[in-house]
Design an enzyme around this catalytic site. Structure first.
Site, PDB file in Angstrom:
ATOM      1  CG  ASP A  15      -2.064   0.861   1.192  1.00 54.50           C
ATOM      2  OD1 ASP A  15      -2.494   1.569   0.356  1.00 54.50           O
ATOM      3  OD2 ASP A  15      -2.283   1.472   2.344  1.00 54.50           O
ATOM      4  CG  HIS A  16      -0.352   4.890   0.307  1.00 52.82           C
ATOM      5  ND1 HIS A  16      -0.699   5.923  -0.569  1.00 52.82           N
ATOM      6  CD2 HIS A  16      -1.424   4.318   0.905  1.00 52.82           C
ATOM      7  CE1 HIS A  16      -2.064   5.954  -0.451  1.00 52.82           C
ATOM      8  NE2 HIS A  16      -2.506   5.132   0.389  1.00 52.82           N
TER       9      HIS A  16
ATOM     10  N   GLY B  99      -8.751   5.864   1.044  1.00 55.61           N
ATOM     11  CA  GLY B  99      -9.584   6.913   2.290  1.00 55.61           C
ATOM     12  C   GLY B  99     -10.981   6.384   2.313  1.00 55.61           C
TER      13      GLY B  99
ATOM     14  CB  SER C  77     -12.708   4.707   7.038  1.00 55.49           C
ATOM     15  OG  SER C  77     -11.785   3.394   7.078  1.00 55.49           O
TER      16      SER C  77
END
Ligand code: G3H
Ligand code: 13P
Ligand code: ZN
Length: 320
Positions: free
Chosen positions: A93-94, A223, A225
């Site tokens: 991730d990232h 992002g 959530s």
């Protein structure tokens, strides 16, 4: 060099093709420890959902890359033991450098993100393309990103969203060869996505415009959530202080999942669930000091959260 194939992991090609056609999204759930991993696998086995296990740079620093990879390898066997060999992807991730992506690929990851969104457009293309060439030579897939999310991303913080420009996506996808594209349409990392009084709304119109330019191409939302109010209330009831935490409404994510979005990243909601459960045990049973007595309930609540996400939000249940 170890190939993810030897570990029983899969890349996302087939998962994404099915998700795009079927109008649902695959969960991208982050893990940093055993309880999170157990909750993810239990939830996805019980709902028969494919899953993308995400490892961030922060997770690598916290838990150690070697341990996390062997845990993911164990998760493949664990899922079988629980009764269903769901498709499992191990994803960076990232990722922020070519070297990091290469090291993960050589270490058994089946998917990497190279996030060049903070660079100038041409530099983002050059970096992403370099990662794609190395990854594809190993049958590993790559997620790129165009547009910048507000808040902290990759340890870089941006005050405002820079929405993805639909006019750039076709060129970016074609020049880099990426397998999926993360876009910025108003989601952001963490629990504070909207200001009090602000209407929590993502730009589904930009998503529709992007979809028109690259029909059928897998789109990713970071992002995502939803910051469930009942979890925030539980955290605060038992001594926490999460004021004005607001997330993405679930019906908007459901709408996104029905269109071109085929991967949705959720981490903060899981953090909230674990914190709520742990705070509750600490408040109600102050004499308790066995970690299993508070990590166990945290794991259970996390599992219930993920099951509900798979069934009601992502639509990935019964797609394994
Ligand atoms: O994108 C952010 C994920 O929630 C991972 O967060 O970098 O604190 O591990 P982290
Ligand atoms: P949240 O902070 O909204 O859970 O997003 C997680 C994420 O995008 C991981 O890459
Ligand atoms: Zn993210």
């Amino acid at each position: 060099m170890v190939s993810y194939k030897e570990l029983g992991l899969v890349n996302t090609r087939e998962m994404f093709a099915r998700a795009v056609n079927g109008g649902y999204a695959i969960p991208g759930y982050n893990f940093n420890n055993m309880e999170q991993l157990q909750a993810i696998i239990q939830a996805c086995v019980e709902t028969r959902s494919p899953v993308i296990l995400q490892v961030s740079s922060g997770a690598r620093k916290y838990a150690n890359q070697t341990l996390l990879r062997f845990m993911a390898q164990g998760a493949v066997e664990y899922a079988k033991e629980l009764g269903c060999a769901i498709p499992i992807t191990l994803h960076l991730d990232h990722g922020d450098t070519f070297e990091l992506c290469r090291s993960c690929i050589e270490f058994g990851f089946s998917s990497v993100m190279i996030d060049g969104s903070h660079y100038a457009y041409a530099d983002n293309i050059a970096l992403t393309k370099k990662v794609v060439e190395y990854a594809h030579a190993n049958d590993v897939v790559v997620e790129g990103e165009l547009g910048v999310l507000a808040g902290v991303e990759d340890e870089v913080s941006a005050e405002k969203h820079t929405y993805t420009r639909p006019e750039e996506v076709e060129d970016f996808v074609q020049k880099t060869g990426v397998d999926s594209l993360a876009i910025s349409i108003g989601t952001s990392h963490g629990a504070y996505k909207f200001k009090p009084g602000q209407k929590p709304e993502i730009r589904l119109d930009i998503l529709a415009e992007i979809e028109k330019r690259i029909p059928g191409f897998p789109i990713v939302l970071h992002g995502s959530s939803s910051v469930p109010p009942e979890l925030v209330q539980t955290v605060n009831k038992y001594g926490g202080k999460l004021e004005e935490a607001i997330g993405i409404p679930e019906e908007q994510l459901r709408a996104a999942a029905k269109s071109a979005v085929c991967k949705i990243n959720i981490d903060s909601d899981g953090r909230l669930a674990m914190t709520a459960a742990i705070r509750r045990v600490f408040a109600e049973k102050p004499a308790e000091f066995d970690p299993r007595k508070y990590l166990g309930p945290a794991r259970d609540l996390l599992k219930e959260l993920y099951k509900r996400k798979n069934i009601e939000v992502l639509g990935s249940a019964n797609k394994a």
